[in-house]
Design a protein around this motif. Structure first.
Motif, PDB file in Angstrom:
ATOM      1  N   ALA A 144      82.006  43.460 -33.856  1.00 48.94           N
ATOM      2  CA  ALA A 144      82.445  44.305 -34.973  1.00 48.94           C
ATOM      3  C   ALA A 144      83.959  44.418 -34.908  1.00 48.94           C
ATOM      4  CB  ALA A 144      81.789  45.677 -34.888  1.00 48.94           C
ATOM      5  N   ARG A 145      84.644  43.730 -35.799  1.00 50.02           N
ATOM      6  CA  ARG A 145      86.100  43.691 -35.724  1.00 50.02           C
ATOM      7  C   ARG A 145      86.731  44.976 -36.227  1.00 50.02           C
ATOM      8  NH1 ARG A 145      88.865  41.293 -40.654  1.00 50.02           N
ATOM      9  NH2 ARG A 145      87.294  40.979 -42.257  1.00 50.02           N
ATOM     10  N   GLU A 146      87.904  45.272 -35.667  1.00 43.45           N
ATOM     11  CA  GLU A 146      88.713  46.384 -36.126  1.00 43.45           C
ATOM     12  C   GLU A 146      89.864  45.850 -36.959  1.00 43.45           C
ATOM     13  OE1 GLU A 146      89.968  48.676 -32.803  1.00 43.45           O
ATOM     14  OE2 GLU A 146      87.932  49.197 -32.177  1.00 43.45           O
ATOM     15  N   ARG A 147      90.351  46.663 -37.881  1.00 44.96           N
ATOM     16  CA  ARG A 147      91.435  46.213 -38.747  1.00 44.96           C
ATOM     17  C   ARG A 147      92.745  46.157 -37.980  1.00 44.96           C
ATOM     18  NH1 ARG A 147      95.532  48.069 -42.008  1.00 44.96           N
ATOM     19  NH2 ARG A 147      95.879  46.808 -43.887  1.00 44.96           N
ATOM     20  N   VAL A 201      92.063  39.869 -34.239  1.00 48.66           N
ATOM     21  CA  VAL A 201      93.190  39.126 -34.809  1.00 48.66           C
ATOM     22  C   VAL A 201      92.706  37.815 -35.404  1.00 48.66           C
ATOM     23  CG1 VAL A 201      95.445  38.098 -34.343  1.00 48.66           C
ATOM     24  CG2 VAL A 201      94.740  40.173 -33.105  1.00 48.66           C
ATOM     25  N   LEU A 202      91.924  37.061 -34.622  1.00 50.39           N
ATOM     26  CA  LEU A 202      91.414  35.778 -35.110  1.00 50.39           C
ATOM     27  C   LEU A 202      90.486  35.967 -36.303  1.00 50.39           C
ATOM     28  CD1 LEU A 202      90.655  33.926 -31.747  1.00 50.39           C
ATOM     29  CD2 LEU A 202      92.705  33.769 -33.175  1.00 50.39           C
ATOM     30  N   ALA A 203      89.712  37.037 -36.295  1.00 51.95           N
ATOM     31  CA  ALA A 203      88.797  37.285 -37.409  1.00 51.95           C
ATOM     32  C   ALA A 203      89.553  37.515 -38.711  1.00 51.95           C
ATOM     33  CB  ALA A 203      87.903  38.484 -37.097  1.00 51.95           C
ATOM     34  N   GLU A 204      90.720  38.159 -38.632  1.00 50.96           N
ATOM     35  CA  GLU A 204      91.508  38.332 -39.852  1.00 50.96           C
ATOM     36  C   GLU A 204      92.009  36.990 -40.370  1.00 50.96           C
ATOM     37  OE1 GLU A 204      93.049  42.923 -39.759  1.00 50.96           O
ATOM     38  OE2 GLU A 204      94.512  41.308 -39.956  1.00 50.96           O
ATOM     39  N   VAL A 205      92.369  36.079 -39.465  1.00 56.16           N
ATOM     40  CA  VAL A 205      92.787  34.742 -39.888  1.00 56.16           C
ATOM     41  C   VAL A 205      91.619  34.017 -40.547  1.00 56.16           C
ATOM     42  CG1 VAL A 205      93.632  32.499 -39.106  1.00 56.16           C
ATOM     43  CG2 VAL A 205      94.548  34.603 -38.092  1.00 56.16           C
ATOM     44  N   VAL A 206      90.448  34.060 -39.920  1.00 54.76           N
ATOM     45  CA  VAL A 206      89.265  33.395 -40.469  1.00 54.76           C
ATOM     46  C   VAL A 206      88.915  33.976 -41.834  1.00 54.76           C
ATOM     47  CG1 VAL A 206      86.779  33.041 -40.151  1.00 54.76           C
ATOM     48  CG2 VAL A 206      88.338  32.757 -38.208  1.00 54.76           C
ATOM     49  N   TYR A 226     102.609  44.435 -34.720  1.00 53.12           N
ATOM     50  CA  TYR A 226     101.348  45.122 -34.986  1.00 53.12           C
ATOM     51  C   TYR A 226     100.680  45.524 -33.671  1.00 53.12           C
ATOM     52  CZ  TYR A 226     101.651  43.362 -39.793  1.00 53.12           C
ATOM     53  OH  TYR A 226     102.050  43.100 -41.077  1.00 53.12           O
ATOM     54  N   GLY A 227      99.635  46.358 -33.793  1.00 55.24           N
ATOM     55  CA  GLY A 227      98.864  46.776 -32.632  1.00 55.24           C
ATOM     56  C   GLY A 227      99.194  48.194 -32.202  1.00 55.24           C
ATOM     57  N   THR A 228      98.342  48.732 -31.356  1.00 54.10           N
ATOM     58  CA  THR A 228      98.526  50.074 -30.814  1.00 54.10           C
ATOM     59  C   THR A 228      99.095  49.952 -29.405  1.00 54.10           C
ATOM     60  OG1 THR A 228      96.642  50.909 -32.093  1.00 54.10           O
ATOM     61  CG2 THR A 228      97.360  52.225 -30.195  1.00 54.10           C
ATOM     62  N   SER A 246      90.813  35.623 -43.937  1.00 58.28           N
ATOM     63  CA  SER A 246      91.868  35.450 -44.932  1.00 58.28           C
ATOM     64  C   SER A 246      92.042  34.005 -45.370  1.00 58.28           C
ATOM     65  CB  SER A 246      93.189  35.981 -44.364  1.00 58.28           C
ATOM     66  OG  SER A 246      94.264  35.738 -45.232  1.00 58.28           O
ATOM     67  N   ARG A 247      91.817  33.060 -44.441  1.00 55.04           N
ATOM     68  CA  ARG A 247      92.203  31.677 -44.701  1.00 55.04           C
ATOM     69  C   ARG A 247      91.034  30.705 -44.837  1.00 55.04           C
ATOM     70  NH1 ARG A 247      96.014  31.402 -47.204  1.00 55.04           N
ATOM     71  NH2 ARG A 247      96.472  29.270 -46.532  1.00 55.04           N
ATOM     72  N   THR A 248      89.791  31.140 -44.619  1.00 53.99           N
ATOM     73  CA  THR A 248      88.646  30.237 -44.718  1.00 53.99           C
ATOM     74  C   THR A 248      87.526  30.915 -45.491  1.00 53.99           C
ATOM     75  OG1 THR A 248      87.317  30.887 -42.776  1.00 53.99           O
ATOM     76  CG2 THR A 248      89.243  29.500 -42.367  1.00 53.99           C
ATOM     77  N   THR A 249      86.480  30.151 -45.758  1.00 52.20           N
ATOM     78  CA  THR A 249      85.284  30.710 -46.395  1.00 52.20           C
ATOM     79  C   THR A 249      84.213  31.035 -45.362  1.00 52.20           C
ATOM     80  OG1 THR A 249      84.375  28.492 -46.748  1.00 52.20           O
ATOM     81  CG2 THR A 249      85.714  29.425 -48.521  1.00 52.20           C
ATOM     82  N   ALA A 250      84.504  30.844 -44.090  1.00 50.79           N
ATOM     83  CA  ALA A 250      83.526  31.098 -43.037  1.00 50.79           C
ATOM     84  C   ALA A 250      83.292  32.594 -42.866  1.00 50.79           C
ATOM     85  CB  ALA A 250      84.000  30.492 -41.716  1.00 50.79           C
ATOM     86  N   SER A 251      82.068  32.949 -42.499  1.00 48.69           N
ATOM     87  CA  SER A 251      81.736  34.339 -42.210  1.00 48.69           C
ATOM     88  C   SER A 251      82.210  34.690 -40.803  1.00 48.69           C
ATOM     89  CB  SER A 251      80.218  34.534 -42.308  1.00 48.69           C
ATOM     90  OG  SER A 251      79.813  35.732 -41.680  1.00 48.69           O
ATOM     91  N   THR A 252      82.937  35.788 -40.671  1.00 50.41           N
ATOM     92  CA  THR A 252      83.389  36.195 -39.341  1.00 50.41           C
ATOM     93  C   THR A 252      82.211  36.574 -38.449  1.00 50.41           C
ATOM     94  OG1 THR A 252      83.749  38.473 -40.108  1.00 50.41           O
ATOM     95  CG2 THR A 252      85.629  36.967 -40.186  1.00 50.41           C
TER      96      THR A 252
END
Length: 422
Positions: A412-415, A391-396, A368-370, A398-404
């Motif tokens: 402001a995260r990018e996809r 990257v870490l925000a997608e893990v958070v 992944y990545g540009t 996807s896998r936790t209930t915590a707010s990014t």
């Protein structure tokens, strides 16, 4: 007592990174207290209410830090970029030796133990990741990376914020396997650090304390109190009891490499199989600062480190058994290396790097990545096109209930798309 972290480093800023217990905890424990169990176990006690019983079946995030700045261009090789081979006549990995190739990238041959995870769609790589602005100081870059809150005066790590914001409770929610707490876990939430699972004991509760006098005395002294120290001590003593249960589980560590990383991941697997409520784990692996003698595709420093890393991670997911379905592992390093090899067949400090993700929720078997392209010029870097926090925000997410937004304030995260649902 002084807690000291030492990292191999061939750079001018020195070879040792150390912090006293006072500076480490004084800056990090915002509203809590700290106690030490034995010579290698540190527990930071938050100031909240006593923890609930451990949660079961909760998702787990394991962060493996490649301290010293690993060369991502060796681990996930951009063989489709001609500048890679032109810049590295002595240390480049031949295209014919690469694994899991996709027409442009391929894995270093020493990562062979991870290929089954890749083929099963459980391992992915994100290229050209890193800090938004280059920072080539090991200590400063690690602090910035693990705080993940630029401009904040509070020394609270992103993982500490994550477990504080997650809606999972347990008296042993976060563990650092190593000699000290990393910045990512510093903060008000309760965390524990131990070098190995076997070292997690209350000081004095040894083979001569046959009737548990030491633990009972501590509990009598502090445990009945209704204030912060009382609730914190009950949490800490409960954590040690939980770890004792994990120690008694079947030891299946024989498949791991006989190394510090192998032992750390073996301890982590036993802790997670015991289902104590742990939702975050950090593990450090050292000696990635390869200024000289990186080696060839078949022997040398990089081959040794990459073999150890791949063998340990592969053994870890095998050892977890069905628990692997709720564990996501991420590798991270403070920065990458320069594009050109130096006169000592090593690499100097650079910028962009690769991050590997493995396990639950990962959309694997893909890079992944540009890709920004490489330049074969003196001091050229791999430019960062994906902020590591995305990257870490997608893990958070996807896998936790915590707010990014809580875990990575002001960001402001990018996809990236590497995690399911993201």
């Amino acid at each position: 007592m002084t807690l000291t972290e030492t990292a191999a480093c061939g750079c001018p800023e020195g070879t040792a990174l150390a912090a006293t217990r006072r500076s480490l905890l004084g800056a990090g424990a915002v509203a809590g207290a700290s106690v030490v169990f034995g010579s290698t176990v540190l527990t930071t006690i938050g100031g909240g209410a006593a923890a609930a019983a451990p949660a079961t079946g909760a998702p787990v995030v394991v962060v493996v830090s490649l301290r010293g700045a690993a060369d991502g261009l060796s681990l996930a090789v951009p063989y489709g970029d001609p500048a890679y081979y032109a810049a590295r006549p002595g240390i480049a990995v031949p295209k014919s030796a690469l694994l899991a190739t996709d027409g442009f990238f391929g894995l270093h041959p020493a990562l062979a133990p991870l290929v089954p995870l890749w083929n099963a769609g459980k391992l992915a790589a994100v290229q050209a990741t890193g800090l938004p602005v280059a920072n080539r100081s090991h200590f400063s870059a690690m602090e910035e990376l693990e705080d993940a809150a630029p401009g904040s005066a509070a020394r609270v790590g992103w993982l500490n914020r994550m477990i504080g914001a997650d809606q999972i409770t347990g008296r042993l929610q976060a563990v650092a396997v190593g000699s000290s707490l990393p910045t990512s876990l510093l903060g008000p939430e309760t965390v524990m650090s131990f070098r190995t699972l076997e070292a997690a004991v209350v000081a004095g509760a040894d083979k001569w304390d046959t009737n548990g006098t030491r633990t009972r005395s501590l509990n009598s002294l502090w445990g009945a109190g209704g204030r912060e120290m009382g609730t914190g001590m009950r949490t800490a003593l409960g954590a040690v009891v939980d770890l004792d249960a994990a120690k008694k589980q079947e030891d299946r560590a024989s498949t791991y490499p006989n190394s510090e990383l192998g032992r750390a991941l073996a301890s982590t697997a036993r802790t997670l199989r015991a289902d104590l409520g742990v939702t975050a784990v950090t593990i450090d692996t050292q000696s990635w600062d390869m200024h000289t003698g990186l080696g060839s595709a078949t022997s040398g420093w990089m081959v040794r480190n990459a073999t150890e890393l791949a063998s340990a991670i592969a053994a870890f997911f095998t050892d977890l058994g069905p628990v692997a379905d709720r564990v996501t592992l991420v590798t991270i390093s403070e920065f990458g290396r320069r594009v050109q090899e130096n006169a000592n067949q090593g690499l100097d400090h650079g910028w962009g790097n690769v991050m590997f993700l493995a396990g639950a929720g990962v959309k694997g078997g893909k890079y992944y990545g540009t890709w920004p392209g490489l330049q074969n010029t003196l001091d050229a870097d791999l430019k960062v096109t994906t902020d590591y926090r995305s990257v870490l925000a997608e893990v958070v997410a996807s896998r936790t209930t915590a707010s990014t937004a809580t875990v990575f304030p002001g960001f402001a995260r990018e996809r990236v798309g590497v995690m399911v649902g993201q």
